[in-house]
Design an enzyme around this catalytic site. Structure first.
Site, PDB file in Angstrom:
ATOM      1  CD1 TRP A 102      -1.765  -2.311   2.002  1.00 37.81           C
ATOM      2  CD2 TRP A 102      -2.736  -1.648   0.099  1.00 37.81           C
ATOM      3  NE1 TRP A 102      -2.619  -3.306   1.577  1.00 37.81           N
ATOM      4  CE2 TRP A 102      -3.218  -2.929   0.429  1.00 37.81           C
ATOM      5  CE3 TRP A 102      -3.192  -1.037  -1.064  1.00 37.81           C
ATOM      6  CZ2 TRP A 102      -4.134  -3.612  -0.373  1.00 37.81           C
ATOM      7  CZ3 TRP A 102      -4.113  -1.694  -1.856  1.00 37.81           C
ATOM      8  CH2 TRP A 102      -4.577  -2.967  -1.513  1.00 37.81           C
ATOM      9  CG  ASP A 169      -2.688   4.341   4.515  1.00 33.30           C
ATOM     10  OD1 ASP A 169      -3.652   4.139   5.281  1.00 33.30           O
ATOM     11  OD2 ASP A 169      -2.534   3.702   3.458  1.00 33.30           O
ATOM     12  CE  LYS A 193      -7.633  -2.937   6.214  1.00 35.95           C
ATOM     13  NZ  LYS A 193      -7.497  -4.062   5.336  1.00 35.95           N
TER      14      LYS A 193
END
Lengths: 356, 356
Positions: A102, A169, A193
Site C-alpha cells: 500500500w 496512512d 478495519k
C-alpha cells in the site's frame, strides 16, 4: 449457523452491537418510522450522525480545534491521489517510506503529481522490516508513511521526527493504540478495519496546512478545503458506512477508548506471538521488533502438516486465516473487535500441532 | 411508529424488501455465520454480489459486451471530474447542456480540464425548461447532459442526435423509464435515488471510448480503464451500498423491469400533475412539456394557506415534501419505490384544499 472466529484482514469483524444497531436502523432509524437508507442526508437525524461522527474522532484522538475530520467516499486509494494533490507544491517534492504494497501504491500515485524521494524501503527484503535509518528535511513538502502493513505483518512502533509535514496512512491500525496524534498533520484511514464497514474513509487534517501548493483549478471533489467548508457534506456522503462507523467508535469510547483497545490488542498479540515463538511448526515473515499487533502473518515450517492444520482450524470455526495471495501462508488479523476468545481457539489448534 | 409516506428527494425510499433483506444480511449474510459487513470483498460470497450487480445492469438496460459496468465510491460529484479527465482530449473541448444546479456543477469541474461550450442553458429562466435548439458537432470530444433535474422538476423527454460521444448524468431518473441505452457512451448515476442507498455510483461505459485523450500519468483511482481491468474491484468497494443496490435492482427485475417501473411512474405522475392542473391552489415551477416523472416541484399560490397545508400533509403521515432550499415550495419525489397509495394520500390532502 453459529458465529465464526473471524480473522479476516478487512473488511473485518466489528462489534456485534454494531451489527445489531445498524441492522435495526435500516428497519427503523431512531424510531422515526423511516429507514436510515431512505432519509435525506440533510435531515436533522443524519446531520446529527455526521456531527457526532466527526466530534468523536477528535475526542478519541485528543485533538483540538486546529484539526478537521472528514468522512469521504472513494477509499484510501483516493487519498493516495488527494494527499499529493493537496499538499505537494507545484514543482515541489515529497518523501515517502516504502514499507509494503500500500505504501508503494501511494508512492506510485504521488509520482504523478511531482517528485517523490523514497527515503527508506524494505522492498528488497520482501518488506520484512520497517526501515529506520533515514532523515527527512525541510526541503520536502511532506513525509508520508504507512503505520501498519497488513500483508507482511509489520507495524511502525515509533514515528520519525521530520522537518516537514507528517502524513500517515493508518488504514489498518487506526484506533488500535495510543499515539500522540497531534504529531501528525494529516491522517487517513479506509474505515474497513477498526472503524467501520467498507465505503468510507476517515481523513483527519490540520487546517493550516491547506492552500499552500500554488495549484490552481483543483477539482472540487479532490480539494480537502471544499469538504471542510461543507462540514464533510460537500456531496451526499456514504450515509450507512458513516453511521456504522459512528456506532463502532461509540462502542470504542464506551469500552475504555483507545487505551482500552490497546491493552486488549497487546494481550491478543502476545498470546499468539508467544505460541508462534514456542511452536517449531510456525514462524512469522518479519523481524521480531517490527511485528504488528494487528496482523500476525506467519507460515508453517512443515508443508506436510499444512492440510491437517487447515482442516483443524476450519473445524474449530475459524474464518479468514489465509494469508494474502502475494505471501501465501497465514494471517491472523487481531483487529479491535476480535475477542481474545477467538485467539485462544486458534492458539489451542496450534498447540495441538506442537504436541503431535 | 408506523411507516411514513416518504417523498424525499434522495436519499429516498427503496423497496421495503430491500430494507428487510439488507438488514438480515448485516446480521448473517447468506447463512454463512458472518455479517455482510465483516467479510472480505474478495470472498466468493461478495465477488458473486459484485458480478451479479454488474450483470443485472446490462440485462435491465439491454446492453451488450461492448459496455462495462462499474460501482465506484465518491459520489456523482466525483464523476463530474472523472468524465472530462477520461474523455476530454488534451487541448480538446466538450459541449455541456446547462439544465440546473447539478449540470452547472458538472460544467464547473469540466472547465478545469479544458474548454467547455455550454450549448444550451435555461439558467436565466431559473431552469424552468429544457433547452432544445442546439447542435453538437464532431469538434467536441463529447456532449454531457443531465437527464432529470431534481430541484426544478424538469426532465429530458428526448435526447439530441449528436456527432460526438453522448454522456449523461442519470442520477435522479435512472431505471425509471425505457430508453435506448445503447445511444449513450457513458452513463453515470449516484445510487441514492432509484437504485440503492447513498455511497456508491453506477458508471456504465462503452469500452472503446477510453484511452484516447493523450493524457498521461492519470491518477489510477480516476482512470475508468483501471477500474474495468479490476472488474470494479480496483480497491475495496463500498460493500454494503453495492449489495443494497443489487437487492434494489433484483426487486426491479422481478417487478416488470424498467417497463414495469415506467408504467407505475407514469400513473403516479399523472395522478399528481392532474391534481395540480385542476387545483388553483397549486402550480408547477416548470413548463408543462418538460415536467419530470420523478420530481414534481410545485408551489402554493396562496401563501396564507401554506401553514394549514403543511399541517395537513404532515398529519397525513407524509414526509420529505419540502422543496429544495434554492426554490422553496414543495417537491414530491415519485421514485420507483414510492407506492401510488402515497400519491393518493397527498392528492387527497390537496383536494381537500380545493373544496375549501
Amino acid at each position: 449457523m453459529s458465529k465464526k472466529h473471524n480473522f479476516s484482514a478487512g473488511p473485518c469483524i466489528l462489534p456485534q452491537e454494531v451489527f445489531e444497531k445498524s441492522a435495526q436502523a435500516i428497519l427503523d432509524f431512531n424510531g422515526i418510522g423511516l429507514s436510515l437508507l431512505e432519509i435525506s442526508h440533510r435531515s436533522k437525524d443524519f446531520v446529527a450522525v455526521m456531527d457526532e461522527a466527526r466530534a468523536i474522532v477528535k475526542r478519541l484522538m485528543n485533538l483540538g480545534d486546529d484539526y478537521e475530520v472528514l468522512y469521504l467516499g472513494g477509499g484510501a486509494s483516493l487519498q493516495f491521489a488527494m494527499v499529493p494533490y493537496n499538499l505537494m507544491k507545484v514543482g515541489g517534492k515529497a518523501a515517502y517510506l516504502d514499507t509494503g504494497t500500500w505504501a508503494a501504491g501511494a508512492i506510485k500515485e504521488a509520482k504523478k503529481v511531482g517528485t517523490v524521494d523514497v527515503v527508506g524501503s524494505s522492498k528488497e527484503e520482501n518488506y520484512s522490516f520497517i526501515p529506520k535509518d533515514y532523515k527527512v528535511g525541510s526541503e520536502y513538502d511532506y513525509f508520508h508513511c504507512t503505520s501498519n502493513n497488513t500483508i507482511y505483518g509489520t507495524q511502525m512502533k515509533s514515528f520519525p521526527e521530520v522537518d516537514t509535514l507528517m502524513v500517515c496512512d493508518m488504514s489498518s491500525d487506526i484506533f488500535s493504540r495510543q499515539l500522540d496524534f497531534s504529531k501528525f498533520d494529516l491522517i487517513y484511514a479506509g474505515a474497513q478495519k477498526n472503524m467501520g464497514p467498507a465505503g468510507v474513509t476517515l481523513v483527519v487534517i490540520k487546517k493550516e496546512i491547506l492552500g499552500k501548493t500554488g495549484r490552481e483549478n483543483m477539482f472540487s471533489i479532490l480539494d480537502y478545503s471544499q469538504h471542510i467548508a461543507k462540514e464533510s457534506m460537500y456531496n451526499t456522503p456514504p450515509v450507512f458506512p458513516v453511521y456504522a462507523s459512528l456506532l463502532t467508535l461509540q462502542h470504542l469510547e464506551n469500552n475504555g477508548g483507545i487505551a482500552g483497545a490497546e491493552a486488549r490488542n497487546e494481550a491478543k498479540a502476545k498470546l499468539l506471538y508467544d505460541e508462534i515463538d514456542s511452536n517449531p511448526l510456525f514462524e512469522t515473515f518479519c523481524v521480531k521488533e517490527d511485528r504488528s499487533l494487528m496482523n500476525v502473518s506467519f507460515k508453517i515450517t512443515d508443508e506436510n502438516k499444512k492440510e491437517e492444520f487447515d482442516n483443524a482450524w476450519k473445524a474449530a470455526g475459524i474464518s479468514g486465516l489465509n494469508g494474502h495471495r502475494s505471501l501465501v501462508g497465514y494471517r491472523a488479523s487481531l483487529y479491535n473487535a476480535l475477542p481474545i476468545e477467538s485467539v485462544h481457539v486458534l492458539v489451542d489448534v496450534m498447540k495441538s500441532f506442537n504436541k503431535n
